[in-house]
Design an enzyme around this catalytic site. Structure first.
Site, PDB file in Angstrom:
ATOM      1  N   LYS A 129       0.854  -1.187   0.000  1.00 36.93           N
ATOM      2  CA  LYS A 129       0.000   0.000   0.000  1.00 36.93           C
ATOM      3  C   LYS A 129       0.888   1.235   0.000  1.00 36.93           C
ATOM      4  CE  LYS A 129      -4.498   0.889   0.115  1.00 36.93           C
ATOM      5  NZ  LYS A 129      -5.556   0.140  -0.592  1.00 36.93           N
ATOM      6  N   ASP A 169      -7.024   4.574  -4.778  1.00 36.71           N
ATOM      7  CA  ASP A 169      -7.632   4.427  -3.464  1.00 36.71           C
ATOM      8  C   ASP A 169      -8.312   5.766  -3.189  1.00 36.71           C
ATOM      9  OD1 ASP A 169      -7.544   2.400  -1.021  1.00 36.71           O
ATOM     10  OD2 ASP A 169      -7.311   4.373  -0.136  1.00 36.71           O
TER      11      ASP A 169
END
Length: 448
Positions: A129, A169
């Site tokens: 991430k 995201d």
């Protein structure tokens, strides 16, 4: 649920000491380790191989400065992150979050969750991430472009199509991915599938925009059917109003449900007659406006400032699709009191431990995020496949593959829960099924 196994108690203490000031990461690890107790009892070989000690520690954590110039010619500085958590089953894969709340602990929690989520998809993807505390809201296209170019100038040396493939995201949509991809291509002088969520003109996949919301409903529908229920005629409350919430609304409505509420960071709307999705799409996808503007087109709806009140609206099914820890124990108790019998998560870790305990102790059907919202990364994986083959599949092909993956994810969760004596606990099933695939790969590859 408290840990009883001494090995896991000691491991959790180590995690807390090493990651002080990172409550989201500690929360995510605690939830996983608590559900893995029966696995540890049954598989001492994994403990002996040090799999759990390694799986809670990222393989690599990257932090960097992101300087960029605003429209007034002034230099601004943000902080960038990439956590490459686990590559046992494939290249690191996970989104880039652009939001003022971003710090290392948030990125680590998301990366840790991503390891298990990606494992559940059955696709060969590890977990990672990234992100920055940059806030795209209120910025011009030029400012966003200059930030994204600066961000990618550093990130490009750490990623690659067979190494680490970031995606979108919160705060990172098609516009931001485009700017980042262009900068990567310019610096590296190569056109590869290094990012997913790309535009359709340069290697993107059809159905990617819809994937997380559709996948959430595909998983939830499997869970409902396995328990003799359905979406048909049910009242649904959905938080958020971005891609996930919009397309979860669309798919839930196609299943015959009535979605009555949506929200953004300022407040929420309630439409007793059912959300008019075309109006929401116009506000959010075309004008990038606020959800409050829904009232201009539908004056019979109501708008309430603040987000948490959305969970006081009576419903059968709640689909939290906004952000982490948006449902606390108090909100969960109100949902139960008002007759909600199913919660399925479109956001990452949107329920606090107290909320999850409330769901489980009251017998709610609960679809945990790492399983229920895996449709987005699953379709990113399908985009990677298309890029590798230099092919572009139709919307129907991608959607069919997505549907199949979400059905297989539910089956894996259901089977694992049953095998370890926790039938109906899909959170435990998701953690166990996701963990075992990664654990077997880690053990096979030795102590690396």
């Amino acid at each position: 649920m408290a840990l009883k196994n001494q090995y896991l108690i000691d491991l959790m203490e180590t995690v807390k000491k090493r990651n002080q000031g990172e409550p989201e990461f500690i929360q995510a690890v605690t939830e996983v380790l608590e559900t893995l107790e029966p696995v540890v009892e049954k598989r001492p070989d994994l403990v002996e191989a040090g799999v759990l000690d390694r799986i809670v520690e990222p393989e690599r954590q990257i932090m960097f400065r992101v300087p960029w110039v605003d429209d007034n010619g002034k230099t601004q500085v943000n902080r960038g992150f990439r956590v490459q958590f686990n590559s046992a089953i494939g290249p690191y894969k996970g989104g880039i979050r652009l939001h003022p709340s971003v710090y290392l602990g948030i990125i680590k929690f998301l990366g840790f969750e991503q390891v298990f989520k990606n494992s559940l998809t059955t696709l060969p993807m590890g977990g990672g991430k990234g992100g920055s505390d940059f806030d795209p809201k209120g910025k011009s296209d030029g400012e966003i472009m200059r930030f994204c170019q600066s961000f990618m100038t550093e990130l490009c040396r750490h990623i690659g199509a067979d190494l680490d493939v970031p995606a979108g995201d919160i705060g990172t949509g098609a516009r931001e991915i485009g700017y980042m991809f262009g900068q990567y291509k310019r610096i590296r002088n190569e056109f590869t599938g290094v990012l997913t969520g790309k535009g359709l003109t340069y290697g993107g996949s059809l159905a990617r925009t819809q994937a997380t919301g559709y996948g959430l409903c595909y998983f939830t529908n499997e869970m409902l059917q396995a328990n003799g229920k359905s979406f048909e005629g049910k009242t649904v409350v959905i938080s958020g109003s971005g891609n996930v919430a919009i397309y979860a609304t669309e798919k839930a409505q196609s299943y015959g449900a009535k979605v009555v509420a949506l929200s953004d960071s300022n407040g929420y709307i309630y439409d007793a007659d059912g959300i008019k999705l075309d109006i929401v799409k116009e506000i959010k996808e075309v004008r990038r406006g606020r959800i409050k503007e829904y009232l201009d087109a539908v004056p019979t709806a109501t708008y309430t400032e603040g987000c948490s009140g959305i969970w006081t609206i009576p419903c059968d099914i709640a689909l939290p699709c906004a952000t982490q820890n948006e449902i606390d124990g108090e909100s969960a108790a109100i949902l139960v009191k008002n007759g909600c019998w199913c919660v399925s998560e479109g956001a990452n870790m949107p329920s606090t431990p107290e909320a999850i305990e409330t769901y489980l102790s009251n017998g709610l059907l609960y679809g945990p995020a790492k399983a229920a919202n895996a449709g987005g990364v699953a379709t990113s994986g399908l985009e990677m496949s298309q890029n590798s083959e230099r092919l572009s599949w139709s919307f129907e092909e991608v959607d069919a593959k997505l549907h199949g993956i979400m059905k297989s994810i539910f089956k894996a969760c259901d089977d694992a829960a049953k095998e370890y004596g926790m039938e109906g606990n899909y959170m435990a099933g998701a953690n166990i099924a996701g963990f075992l695939k990664v654990a077997e790969a880690m053990k096979a590859q030795g102590c690396v």
